[in-house]
Scaffold this active site. Structure first.
Site, PDB file in Angstrom:
ATOM      1  N   ASP A  90       0.809  -1.151  -0.004  1.00  0.00           N
ATOM      2  CA  ASP A  90       0.038   0.200  -0.193  1.00  0.00           C
ATOM      3  C   ASP A  90       0.685   1.243  -0.073  1.00  0.00           C
ATOM      4  O   ASP A  90       1.819   1.335   0.665  1.00  0.00           O
ATOM      5  CB  ASP A  90      -0.868  -0.107   1.156  1.00  0.00           C
TER       6      ASP A  90
ATOM      7  N   GLU B  24       1.004  -0.587  -5.133  1.00  0.00           N
ATOM      8  CA  GLU B  24       0.145   0.523  -5.467  1.00  0.00           C
ATOM      9  C   GLU B  24       0.674   1.903  -5.518  1.00  0.00           C
ATOM     10  O   GLU B  24       1.209   2.378  -4.313  1.00  0.00           O
ATOM     11  CB  GLU B  24      -0.981   0.710  -4.374  1.00  0.00           C
TER      12      GLU B  24
END
Length: 726
Positions: free
Chosen positions: A407, A460
């Site tokens: 993330d 990401e």
């Protein structure tokens, strides 16, 4: 003698003030004046008796000052303590009679940032020392003056179990006899400036169920796995040439025990309900929003504090292992979202862990994230680098997880991410790149490739950082895949437009193909696109109800036929109307309506075609697998391309982004003969109007679009046709 008394008084006063940083130097058995003096510190005890190793009474212990009990032995021998409390009698071995239990190699590897099995070494480990069962506690707190283990077993009294410090490494340890799995504990830490809030264990393997914040002694990692076939085949299943269709799930709100706001399902219930659903829908993998324990449910797991413990909201660590095992035995891979970028500032967490900025950068321009009000990991610190590396390997090895989606990578790469001028600190070269985080990510990917072969590590990453999914040996970051955020933003902006105006935004569809093969892209329609006022995926579609559903079917067909692996957030597969809420389960009742069920059936069929047609997945990351046929028909908002497999197989894809039936639309193709229509997104089977070509269509000997022959197709309104040579 007076010198010894002075020394003893200093130790006693330090114990009374709960400031003794070296309790093993005074407590336990010590040779003194030809005898063995046994000392134990039990504040609040009524009486303490000394027993031999068989439990026979040696005699009562003296209490020269309140709480300190002593007795002399004529020689060293094993002994026990019988402690009389107000509420009962406790019998146990003396923790301070045991030598160091942590190996020097463990201390060395941790200090080097290269201890890759912290979850089996640090934290609370069920342990046997000198034939005695108990729990060994190990924690890193180099700037603490004293660290104690506290829990119900000692009435949360930090005076009772101060720990041993390993000089030079900043590691504290203590073996507590007769404790076992299930005990709740924390650390009481005396910092340089005073006592800190009780801290949860950074390497806890289990936790209390939130809102409780205690760490829990886990029972060990002796789960009996049944997924050997999957693990043996995983590298092949997850190669770039295989289909990857990911169903993204928030485990707390996929389904609940009651439609009217029930509890989250347990791991066993999720295995019983989620796995058959994913199998039926044809997804190859599930991706779970972070399951690492997190105090605030509203963070959806993206503010975790226990990087080694699955959330207790769904059960025990063994229950989670059972879920992963069941997925594998059903042929489904498991990807976890993982957050090495930042952590929340809860008092019991990692922030100022020993009274200093230990896990985070000290300066707020480096160590505080302005977007999320969280601490930023100081990955330039060797021990923190190793801590996070060990966390990643823990999930991949101990839980057989098949991949990590990392993330907020963009926030890690840039020191000025979301910061104004003058509010960030340049790197040592004066640049904006976070060199420590870059080194960590590259090291992470190299280590995972070696120690968890076949596992995915997906970034990401929302910027144009070059080489995210290129090997580190070629200067890349080494990820196996990258979310294509640019594709997602462009295509969603396009599909939101009134079809009348789409001709003016034609390039938003074509632009992504200019860079589609520069990375190993995954096309993400994730949870981020259906929260915070963005509305649902269906709610983004323009027009009346019929057009909204037709647009949704068209968009999903476009996504599944576009180069790149696929990711779809739960609820999008049946067109949930409302925006996703983590507090409520999905609106499953909508499947009783034909149009919602039609979208659902379409996604199932798209997954089937994507998996069964090699041309749709084998060359997702190669320009050789894609060929434009029509990319410039902006007046009709029509696009057509070929997807090519490794064996020469071809699939023709034609999209009509207007609500107009386009009869006899000519598309050039490279091969003469019959072409079978594999899918029409406007088919009655998907609650469409049934317009457009069906069955098999034949070429005409008329060149078009640079091809030697062509097809005349009836393009369904707001629809996709997918065709292949029989």
């Amino acid at each position: 003698m007076s010198n010894r008394m002075s020394t003893d008084n200093g130790d006693i006063q330090a114990l009374i003030r709960a400031e003794h940083g070296n309790p093993f130097a005074f407590l336990g058995p010590h040779d003194q004046d030809g005898v063995v003096q046994v000392r134990t510190w039990q504040p609040g005890a009524l009486e303490v008796q000394l027993l031999d190793e068989d439990g026979q009474l040696i005699g009562p212990m003296d209490e020269p000052v309140p709480g300190l009990f002593t007795r002399a032995l004529d020689q060293r021998r094993r002994y026990r303590l019988r402690i009389h409390w107000n509420g009962g009698v406790q019998e146990t071995e003396d923790p301070y009679a045991f030598g160091p239990q942590l190996g020097e190699m463990d201390v060395y590897l941790f200090g080097e940032g290269n201890h890759r099995r912290l979850g089996q070494c640090f934290g609370a480990q069920p342990w046997v020392a000198d034939g005695v069962s108990g729990v060994r506690f190990v924690v890193w707190a180099p700037n603490a003056r004293r660290v104690s283990v506290v829990g119900n077993f000692n009435s949360w009294d930090g005076r009772r179990h101060p720990m041993r410090l390993h000089p030079g490494g900043g590691i504290w340890e203590l073996f507590i006899p007769r404790l076992g799995p299930g005990e709740v504990y924390k650390y009481e830490i005396l910092g340089q400036d005073g006592l800190l809030p009780l801290k949860a264990d950074p390497v806890a393997l289990a936790t209390e169920k939130p809102p409780a914040t205690g760490s829990v002694v886990a029972s060990g990692t002796d789960f009996q796995w049944g997924d050997q076939q999957w693990m043996d085949e995983r590298a092949g299943r997850q190669s770039n040439t295989r289909p990857l269709a990911i169903y993204e799930v928030h485990t707390g709100s996929w389904r609940q025990t009651s439609e009217a706001g029930g509890e989250p399902l347990g791991w066993a219930e999720l295995a019983e309900q989620l796995i058959p659903y994913v199998q039926d829908m044809g997804f190859t993998h599930v991706e779970l929003l972070p399951v690492m324990e997190h105090p605030f449910g509203g963070s959806w797991g993206y503010q975790p504090l226990s990087q080694f413990a699955p959330t207790a909201r769904h059960g025990t660590p063994a229950d989670f292992a059972g879920f992963v095992d069941a997925c594998h035995r059903a042929g489904i891979g498991v990807i976890l979202d993982w957050v090495p970028a930042h952590f929340p500032g809860d008092a019991h967490g990692l922030g100022l862990f020993d009274g200093t900025a230990l896990y985070e950068y000290a300066h707020p321009f480096e160590g505080w994230h302005p977007d999320w009000d969280t601490h930023i990991y100081n990955l330039g610190r060797t021990e923190v680098h190793g801590f996070m590396l060990a966390s990643a390997l823990h999930w991949l090895r101990e839980y057989h997880v098949d991949g990590l989606r990392v993330d907020a990578v963009a926030s890690m790469l840039y020191r000025d991410y979301s910061r104004k001028s003058g509010e960030w600190i340049p790197n040592r070269h004066g640049g904006r790149e976070n060199l420590e985080a870059i080194e960590f990510l590259r090291h992470l990917n190299d280590v995972v490739a070696t120690e968890a072969p076949g596992a995915l590590v997906i970034a990401e990453e929302s910027t144009a950082w070059p080489g995210v999914s290129q090997p580190t040996r070629e200067g890349g970051l080494g990820f196996t895949g990258k979310w294509n955020m640019g594709w997602m933003h462009d295509t969603l902006n396009y599909i939101k437009e009134d079809p009348l105006h789409r001709r003016h935004h034609h390039q938003q569809i074509t632009f992504g193909l200019l860079y589609a093969f520069t990375e190993h892209f995954i096309l993400p329609i994730s949870h981020d696109e259906v929260v915070h006022g963005k509305g649902s995926l269906l709610g983004k579609m323009p027009g009346d109800r019929w057009q909204q559903f037709a647009n949704l079917r068209l968009y999903l067909s476009f996504m599944w036929s576009h180069p790149g692996k696929k990711l779809l957030f739960m609820g999008c597969e049946f067109g949930q109307w409302r925006e996703w809420s983590h507090d409520a389960q999905l609106d499953w009742y909508l499947l009783s309506y034909d149009d919602h069920r039609g979208v659902h059936d379409l996604v199932r069929e798209l997954n089937r075609l994507y998996t069964e047609q090699p041309a749709l997945h084998q060359r997702d990351h190669s320009a050789d697998g894609f060929q434009w046929l029509i990319g410039d028909d902006s007046s009709n908002s029509v696009y057509a391309w070929l997807r090519r497999g490794e064996d020469g197989a071809m699939v023709l894809v034609v999209h009509n982004f207007t609500p107009v039936l386009r009869s006899d639309y000519r598309v050039g193709v490279p091969e003469a003969g019959g072409w079978q229509i594999l899918l029409n997104s406007d088919d009655h089977a998907f609650a469409g109007s049934g317009a457009g070509s069906k069955g098999e269509v034949w070429t005409e000997e008329r060149d078009s679009h640079g091809q030697p022959c062509s097809l005349r197709l009836d393009l369904p309104p707001l629809g996709t046709l997918i065709l292949a040579r029989p």
